[in-house]
Design an enzyme around this catalytic site. Structure first.
Site, mmCIF file in Angstrom:
data_model
loop_
_atom_site.group_PDB
_atom_site.id
_atom_site.type_symbol
_atom_site.label_atom_id
_atom_site.label_comp_id
_atom_site.label_asym_id
_atom_site.label_seq_id
_atom_site.Cartn_x
_atom_site.Cartn_y
_atom_site.Cartn_z
ATOM 1 N N LYS A 230 -8.224 7.744 -19.255
ATOM 2 C CA LYS A 230 -8.648 8.459 -20.549
ATOM 3 C C LYS A 230 -7.524 8.468 -21.660
ATOM 4 C CE LYS A 230 -12.562 9.626 -18.078
ATOM 5 N NZ LYS A 230 -13.498 8.630 -18.010
ATOM 6 N N ARG B 103 0.720 -1.230 0.123
ATOM 7 C CA ARG B 103 0.008 0.096 -0.069
ATOM 8 C C ARG B 103 0.949 1.369 0.088
ATOM 9 N NH1 ARG B 103 -1.935 1.637 4.576
ATOM 10 N NH2 ARG B 103 -2.158 -0.354 5.458
ATOM 11 N N TYR C 77 -15.832 18.353 -14.712
ATOM 12 C CA TYR C 77 -16.455 17.101 -14.560
ATOM 13 C C TYR C 77 -17.445 16.684 -13.426
ATOM 14 C CZ TYR C 77 -16.699 12.058 -13.876
ATOM 15 O OH TYR C 77 -17.254 10.766 -13.751
ATOM 16 N N ASP D 259 -7.069 20.071 -13.612
ATOM 17 C CA ASP D 259 -7.383 18.792 -14.171
ATOM 18 C C ASP D 259 -6.862 18.907 -15.750
ATOM 19 O OD1 ASP D 259 -8.726 16.556 -15.342
ATOM 20 O OD2 ASP D 259 -10.473 16.506 -13.975
HETATM 21 N N1 PLP Z 1 -11.665 14.356 -14.742
HETATM 22 C C1 PLP Z 1 -12.147 14.458 -15.864
HETATM 23 C C2 PLP Z 1 -12.055 15.478 -16.644
HETATM 24 C C3 PLP Z 1 -13.007 13.296 -16.233
HETATM 25 O O1 PLP Z 1 -13.564 13.335 -17.363
HETATM 26 C C4 PLP Z 1 -12.993 12.124 -15.323
HETATM 27 C C5 PLP Z 1 -14.034 11.107 -15.780
HETATM 28 O O2 PLP Z 1 -14.583 11.092 -16.870
HETATM 29 C C6 PLP Z 1 -12.608 12.131 -13.934
HETATM 30 C C7 PLP Z 1 -11.646 13.323 -13.874
HETATM 31 C C8 PLP Z 1 -12.742 11.040 -13.102
HETATM 32 O O3 PLP Z 1 -11.892 10.028 -13.460
HETATM 33 P P1 PLP Z 1 -12.054 8.382 -13.188
HETATM 34 O O4 PLP Z 1 -13.369 7.966 -14.121
HETATM 35 O O5 PLP Z 1 -10.852 7.856 -13.766
HETATM 36 O O6 PLP Z 1 -12.196 8.432 -11.931
#
Ligand code: PLP
Length: 395
Positions: free
Chosen positions: A205, A52, A105, A180
């Site tokens: 992604k 961990r 998001y 982000d």
């Molecule tokens: N940030 C963005 C811009 C996203 O599009 C997403 C998911 O679609 C996330 C964060 C969250 O990521 P995860 O689905 O890997 O938890």
């Protein structure tokens, strides 16, 4: 980080995170399936010790991502993008204040809102495309701001924030910043170089790129901040599996090629879609008519490969109904959520009950993959041609 070569990102994605060279050494790092590591004596931060705290399988990907983001420190891998969001929000002191784009998001906004409802911090949602509104939020008189969250372009509205100005203002005011960078990847946008404290990725992604793993990452140039986040990860336990980390590294090897291809295709598709009568509006920063175009041109190396369509109301049917018909009539495009994989994905965003009402009902998000752009266009064209001709511009 052992690689001091000054490589372009296109080479770094291929050459980074390799094992040391030596006769009969493996070309790729191994997957280390071990929940514990040998040792005696004191065990503290920086020691592997236990599965961990660390796993050698995370390190090559963390090294490459740290280099791509110009951090000077390895990234930190998490079990999902949202686990990384959770770790970043843990930096906000109890009773502090967070400023966040209302069109980040949806999962990020939902998490921040729920934490705010519990009283951990107060949350102010802003229109991140409106620089004056964000600056006013940062300099409000009712008390200091602890964290400025930024996402640009936003998911799914594709709003482009004036990152240099916002990061500059936050830095002068001593406000911690997170960007982000999932939509752009470090090949298109490098927020740490613009003054951000932390960069966040849903590795799920583009970085992993094949819709086969769920992972997240945080990147910072600040060793003390990284140590706090490492401590959080070890203690809260949102760690990556060794196989997933290996798949992410495997995926990142082709990142430059995938981005080059999908960006070029997205540009062409956006231009053609904007001329189709069934389409009310195309949102894509690569179109000169898009409100974010000028900023994107100044700030990004390219315009990304996500675009959104709003379908026109026509034939007595709403734009949302036409959007659903479009998605159902496609044969090559895959009707699924998520983005950034080799395959082109499409979905009407308001099918998600958590999506804010300010996202139009008739908005369809397209994640352009690496298939032949002519095949992608032909599939969209046949589905759009089958929709009733638009009689008004109402959505
Ligand atoms: N940030 C963005 C811009 C996203 O599009 C997403 C998911 O679609 C996330 C964060 C969250 O990521 P995860 O689905 O890997 O938890």
């Amino acid at each position: 980080m052992h690689d001091s070569l000054d490589l372009s990102p296109d080479s770094l994605v291929v050459a980074g995170g390799r094992p040391e060279r030596g006769r009969d050494a493996s070309v790729n790092p191994p997957v280390v399936l071990s929940s514990t590591f040998l040792g005696t004596g004191p065990l503290g931060p920086g020691d592997r010790g236990y599965g961990r705290y660390a796993n050698p399988s995370w390190e090559p990907f963390e090294e490459v991502l740290g280099q791509l983001e110009h951090a000077g420190e390895p990234a930190l891998l998490f079990s999902s993008g949202l686990a990384a969001v959770s770790a970043a929000l843990s930096l906000v002191p109890l009773g502090g204040t967070v400023v966040m784009p209302g069109h980040s998001y949806a999962g990020t906004v939902q998490m921040a809102s729920e934490l705010a409802e519990k009283g951990l911090f107060s949350l102010q949602l802003v229109d991140v495309t409106d620089t004056r509104e964000v600056l006013a939020a940062l300099h409000r008189e009712s008390g200091p701001i602890d964290l400025l969250w930024l996402e640009s372009p936003t998911n799914p509205m594709l709003g482009v924030a004036e990152l240099p100005a916002l990061l500059d203002a936050a830095r002068s005011a001593g406000i911690l910043t997170v960007v982000d960078n999932t939509f752009c990847t470090p090949l298109v946008q490098r927020p740490l170089l613009l003054g951000a404290d932390l960069v966040l990725h849903s590795v799920t992604k583009y970085l992993a790129g094949h819709s086969d793993v769920v992972l997240g990452a945080l990147v910072t140039s600040d060793a003390e901040l990284r140590a706090r986040l490492l401590h959080h990860r070890a203690l809260h336990g949102a760690i990556a599996g060794p196989w997933e980390a290996w798949l992410a590294l495997r995926g990142v090897r082709t990142l430059a090629l995938r981005i080059e291809r999908s960006q070029a295709s997205a540009q062409l598709l956006a231009e053609r879609l904007a001329r189709h009568p069934a389409v009310e509006r195309v949102r894509f920063p690569g179109l000169p008519s898009d409100p974010g175009h000028r900023r994107a041109k100044e700030q990004l190396d390219g315009f990304g490969s996500i675009l959104c369509l709003q379908l026109a109301a026509a034939g007595g049917r709403s734009g949302a109904q036409n959007a659903d018909s479009l998605v159902e009539a496609l044969r090559l495009w895959v009707p699924a959520t998520s983005l950034g994989g080799v395959e082109s994905l499409i979905e009407r965003r308001r099918r998600h009950l958590a999506e804010p009402e300010s996202v139009p009902e008739n908005l369809v998000r397209l994640s352009v993959g690496i298939e032949s752009v002519e095949d992608l266009w032909e599939d969209l064209r046949q589905a759009l041609d089958a929709l009733p001709a638009a009689e008004s511009s109402a959505g």
